[in-house]
Design an enzyme around this catalytic site. Structure first.
Site, PDB file in Angstrom:
ATOM      1  N   ARG A  21       7.665 -33.942  25.475  1.00  0.00           N
ATOM      2  CA  ARG A  21       8.631 -33.299  26.239  1.00  0.00           C
ATOM      3  C   ARG A  21       8.436 -31.862  26.768  1.00  0.00           C
ATOM      4  NH1 ARG A  21      14.434 -35.208  26.492  1.00  0.00           N
ATOM      5  NH2 ARG A  21      15.650 -33.579  26.865  1.00  0.00           N
TER       6      ARG A  21
ATOM      7  N   ASP B  10       6.098 -62.043  42.517  1.00  0.00           N
ATOM      8  CA  ASP B  10       5.614 -60.718  41.810  1.00  0.00           C
ATOM      9  C   ASP B  10       4.032 -61.204  41.260  1.00  0.00           C
ATOM     10  OD1 ASP B  10       7.398 -59.222  42.351  1.00  0.00           O
ATOM     11  OD2 ASP B  10       8.484 -59.070  40.753  1.00  0.00           O
TER      12      ASP B  10
ATOM     13  N   ASP C 110      15.525 -64.788  41.789  1.00  0.00           N
ATOM     14  CA  ASP C 110      15.085 -63.796  41.137  1.00  0.00           C
ATOM     15  C   ASP C 110      15.180 -64.073  39.621  1.00  0.00           C
ATOM     16  OD1 ASP C 110      13.978 -62.343  43.007  1.00  0.00           O
ATOM     17  OD2 ASP C 110      14.916 -60.294  43.046  1.00  0.00           O
TER      18      ASP C 110
ATOM     19  N   HIS D 210      19.098 -65.735  48.564  1.00  0.00           N
ATOM     20  CA  HIS D 210      18.607 -64.439  47.961  1.00  0.00           C
ATOM     21  C   HIS D 210      18.404 -63.429  48.957  1.00  0.00           C
ATOM     22  CE1 HIS D 210      17.171 -62.241  44.411  1.00  0.00           C
ATOM     23  NE2 HIS D 210      16.393 -61.827  45.177  1.00  0.00           N
TER      24      HIS D 210
ATOM     25  N   ASP E 135      19.832 -63.274  39.819  1.00  0.00           N
ATOM     26  CA  ASP E 135      19.139 -62.058  39.663  1.00  0.00           C
ATOM     27  C   ASP E 135      18.959 -61.834  37.948  1.00  0.00           C
ATOM     28  OD1 ASP E 135      18.676 -60.280  42.083  1.00  0.00           O
ATOM     29  OD2 ASP E 135      20.397 -61.106  42.322  1.00  0.00           O
TER      30      ASP E 135
ATOM     31  N   ASN F  53      12.715 -62.924  46.003  1.00  0.00           N
ATOM     32  CA  ASN F  53      11.622 -62.217  46.373  1.00  0.00           C
ATOM     33  C   ASN F  53      10.711 -62.135  44.844  1.00  0.00           C
ATOM     34  OD1 ASN F  53      14.041 -60.394  46.013  1.00  0.00           O
ATOM     35  ND2 ASN F  53      12.430 -58.968  45.822  1.00  0.00           N
ATOM     36  N   HIS F  54      11.339 -61.768  43.875  1.00  0.00           N
ATOM     37  CA  HIS F  54      10.654 -61.571  42.552  1.00  0.00           C
ATOM     38  C   HIS F  54       9.794 -62.577  42.089  1.00  0.00           C
ATOM     39  CE1 HIS F  54      11.243 -57.359  41.883  1.00  0.00           C
ATOM     40  NE2 HIS F  54      12.489 -57.517  42.263  1.00  0.00           N
TER      41      HIS F  54
ATOM     42  N   HIS G 223      20.423 -60.743  44.952  1.00  0.00           N
ATOM     43  CA  HIS G 223      19.523 -59.711  45.279  1.00  0.00           C
ATOM     44  C   HIS G 223      20.132 -58.412  45.677  1.00  0.00           C
ATOM     45  CE1 HIS G 223      15.956 -58.243  47.359  1.00  0.00           C
ATOM     46  NE2 HIS G 223      16.532 -57.955  48.720  1.00  0.00           N
TER      47      HIS G 223
ATOM     48  N   ARG H 104       8.662 -40.445  29.106  1.00  0.00           N
ATOM     49  CA  ARG H 104       9.536 -40.310  27.813  1.00  0.00           C
ATOM     50  C   ARG H 104       8.503 -40.043  26.592  1.00  0.00           C
ATOM     51  NH1 ARG H 104      14.123 -38.721  29.494  1.00  0.00           N
ATOM     52  NH2 ARG H 104      14.856 -39.199  27.585  1.00  0.00           N
TER      53      ARG H 104
ATOM     54  N   HIS I   8      16.349 -62.069  36.037  1.00  0.00           N
ATOM     55  CA  HIS I   8      15.254 -61.034  35.904  1.00  0.00           C
ATOM     56  C   HIS I   8      14.897 -60.993  34.447  1.00  0.00           C
ATOM     57  CE1 HIS I   8      14.759 -59.297  39.656  1.00  0.00           C
ATOM     58  NE2 HIS I   8      15.994 -58.990  39.727  1.00  0.00           N
TER      59      HIS I   8
ATOM     60  N   ARG J 156       7.900 -31.151  30.799  1.00  0.00           N
ATOM     61  CA  ARG J 156       8.863 -30.620  31.444  1.00  0.00           C
ATOM     62  C   ARG J 156       8.566 -29.185  32.135  1.00  0.00           C
ATOM     63  NH1 ARG J 156      14.552 -33.441  29.700  1.00  0.00           N
ATOM     64  NH2 ARG J 156      13.741 -35.478  29.461  1.00  0.00           N
TER      65      ARG J 156
ATOM     66  N   GLN K 206      22.473 -57.403  43.822  1.00  0.00           N
ATOM     67  CA  GLN K 206      22.843 -57.372  42.182  1.00  0.00           C
ATOM     68  C   GLN K 206      24.094 -56.390  41.944  1.00  0.00           C
ATOM     69  OE1 GLN K 206      18.019 -57.304  41.216  1.00  0.00           O
ATOM     70  NE2 GLN K 206      19.441 -56.495  39.530  1.00  0.00           N
TER      71      GLN K 206
HETATM   72 ZN   LIG Z   1      15.687 -59.747  44.967  1.00  0.00          ZN
END
Ligand SMILES: [Zn+2]
Length: 547
Positions: A373, A124, A88, A217, A45, A120-121, A250, A408, A47, A377, A252
């Site tokens: 903000r 993407d 990943d 994974h 992972d 899986n990623h 996966h 944000r 990423h 909010r 993590q």
């Molecule tokens: Zn994954």
């Protein structure tokens, strides 16, 4: 030491000629009564984290130093090592995502990975991108359970010859992948049950190799309780006899057990780590992002494999401590690891290019999208509506609820850059959806309506018409129609809220829950790009009336 023989074996394997060409059957290749030291290094992972974070934690350049050191040590002791990834590699850091994870794959190549599981990623982006990534590396992407037009899409396994000991590494990918990625991108691709594929492949590998490893994974779920997820490593180890080691990913998390079937979820870097063991198979996982390099030292003698030592080596992970003058600073948990300068220089070019790309134009908007903000909010805003609709479009949902604390910043009128999108969504939450009954949908909207103005929990909505009086929901329509308690509705929200964040009802244990894996910033960027120039008046926040 693991180069020339490995290359030969893999070339034969690719030609489908291994059994025909091998002069000796696997079982005769190692010397009897000799103890072979075999070290398996692993990560998962990743990423997109090729570059260290602002505190100097992890990153491939420091990881290379760790791997080089261990390999040199093992070699000096007459041993052998393999470096495996639980998959990943893709998705999660804009500088990487924008370059199709080229720095990550090329960096892994330079570190000298021996094999990776397909995560899986890896799906993407469209399949041609994955095939391009495959071309960047000279180690195999493995998965035994992914089929395309009836054929395996990747090599199911690779066999490494470590001084006569044959080590098979099989790849497996979670069958949840099909529901985690954009269906249009995986047409013709089937994610079969990894457990049933393993049940077919493992007996075959036990004939061909002395040690059988699965790089998976699939996730580690304590005591095999995977809940709403597809079954993971524990379930597979229990179902399929004959695995020596599972290098996972996966879920993590560091897989460090405090008792049988009890994982230590409060694991602190630098502490001892006892891997899981199920049905004779060791199960390991090294958290995520290259935060650790896992190291499993085995001894192999006369066909028996023994785990001698296991550890998770932290890669410059740091803790916050108070200094004498009352301030705080970050200090490493364990000794600081220097970066490999050659790899750092190589990756720096990509880091600079990535940061430059963040200032490239994504699209245009006709007016300010309000995420200030104080505004967002306490009031429905156009940005709240647009974000909700972008989420709905991404996962084909009927309605969406977003916490305003997750939004944000505003986006000023005119040219929109990826950087300005990342200011709105800096946290990397992912878009999730839940299929629920009309009654559940109404209950959820009631809970969302209760969130007080002024707080980060305050809800922004899409796809609904609501009348809220003093935080009580008085009227609700979805898609302009009254809610039918018996009908199924799809809610889109973010992974933070689904986990119960900001006091929202917990959804990630719900039967119909799916985490799409799409990062919120990427989702917003794509929506603006696809609808550019965006007419902001179309997202006027008029559907929610508060009294
Ligand atoms: Zn994954």
């Amino acid at each position: 030491m693991h180069t020339s023989l490995k290359t030969v074996t893999m070339a034969l394997l690719a030609a489908g000629m291994l059994s025909a060409c091998a002069t000796q059957p696997g079982k005769d290749a190692y010397l009897s009564d000799k103890t072979y030291k075999i070290t398996i290094l692993h990560t998962n992972d990743h990423h997109g984290h090729f570059w260290p974070n602002n505190d100097g934690e992890y990153g491939l350049a420091a990881q290379k130093t760790v791997v080089d050191r261990v390999r040199a040590e093992v070699k000096a002791a007459g041993g052998y090592s393999l470096l495996l990834s639980g998959g990943d590699v893709n998705t999660g850091v804009p500088e990487s995502d924008l370059q199709d994870a080229e720095p990550d794959f090329r960096g892994m190549n330079r570190i000298g990975y021996d094999a990776m599981a397909v995560g899986n990623h890896e799906f993407d982006k469209p399949v041609p991108v994955l095939m391009k990534q495959k071309g960047w590396i000279n180690f195999p992407m493995l998965s035994a359970n992914i089929y395309k037009d009836g054929q395996r899409m990747f090599d199911p396994y690779a066999i490494f010859n470590l001084g006569g000991v044959k080590v098979a590494v099989m790849g497996l990918t979670t069958d949840d992948t099909a529901k985690m990625v954009n269906p249009a991108q995986i047409k013709g691709i089937e994610f079969k049950s990894p457990i049933s594929e393993a049940a077919k492949v493992v007996p075959e590998l036990r004939q061909k190799a002395d040690i059988v490893i699965a790089a998976t994974h699939m996730g580690h779920y304590t005591d095999g309780k995977s809940g709403v997820n597809a079954p993971g490593d524990v379930e597979m180890a229990r179902a399929v006899k004959g695995l020596d080691l599972i290098v996972g990913g996966h879920s993590q998390n560091p897989v460090c057990m405090k008792a049988e079937n009890v994982r230590n979820d409060a694991y602190v870097p630098g502490q001892p780590c006892a891997p899981d063991r199920q049905n004779g198979a060791w199960i390991v996982q090294a958290h995520e992002w290259g935060k650790y390099v896992g190291r499993a030292d085995f001894e192999f003698k006369n066909g028996n494999l023994k785990l001698v030592k296991y550890e998770l080596i932290p890669v410059n992970l740091k803790k916050t401590v108070k200094t004498a003058d009352g301030k705080t600073e970050k200090v490493p948990y364990t000794e600081l690891i220097p970066e490999d300068q050659k790899l750092r220089t190589f990756l720096k070019t990509y880091q600079d290019k990535g940061q430059e790309a963040l200032s490239v134009k994504v699209g245009e908007i006709s007016d300010k999208l309000d995420g200030d903000r104080a505004m967002v909010r306490s009031n429905p805003t156009n940005l709240g509506v647009l974000v909700s609709q972008a989420m709905m479009a991404r996962v084909k949902a009927d309605f969406a609820v977003v916490n305003s604390g997750g939004i944000r910043d505003s986006i000023p009128a005119g040219v929109v850059t990826y950087k300005s999108v990342l200011k709105v969504f800096p946290f990397g939450s992912t878009v999730v959806y839940v299929d629920m009954s009309g009654k559940e949908a109404l209950d959820y909207l009631k809970a969302a309506a209760k969130m007080t103005p002024g707080a980060g929990a305050f809800a922004q909505f899409g796809g609904v018409k609501l009348v809220i009086e003093k935080n009580e929901l008085k009227q609700a329509l979805i898609g302009g129609k009254a809610i039918d308690p018996a009908k199924t509705y799809r809610l889109a929200t973010n992974s933070f809220m689904a986990a119960g964040g900001d006091g929202y009802p917990v959804l990630n244990q719900h039967r119909g829950y799916v985490n799409s894996g799409f990062v919120d910033a990427d989702m917003l960027r794509d929506f603006i790009a696809q609808n550019s120039p965006v007419k902001v008046e179309r997202y006027a926040p008029t559907d929610v009336v508060r009294k």
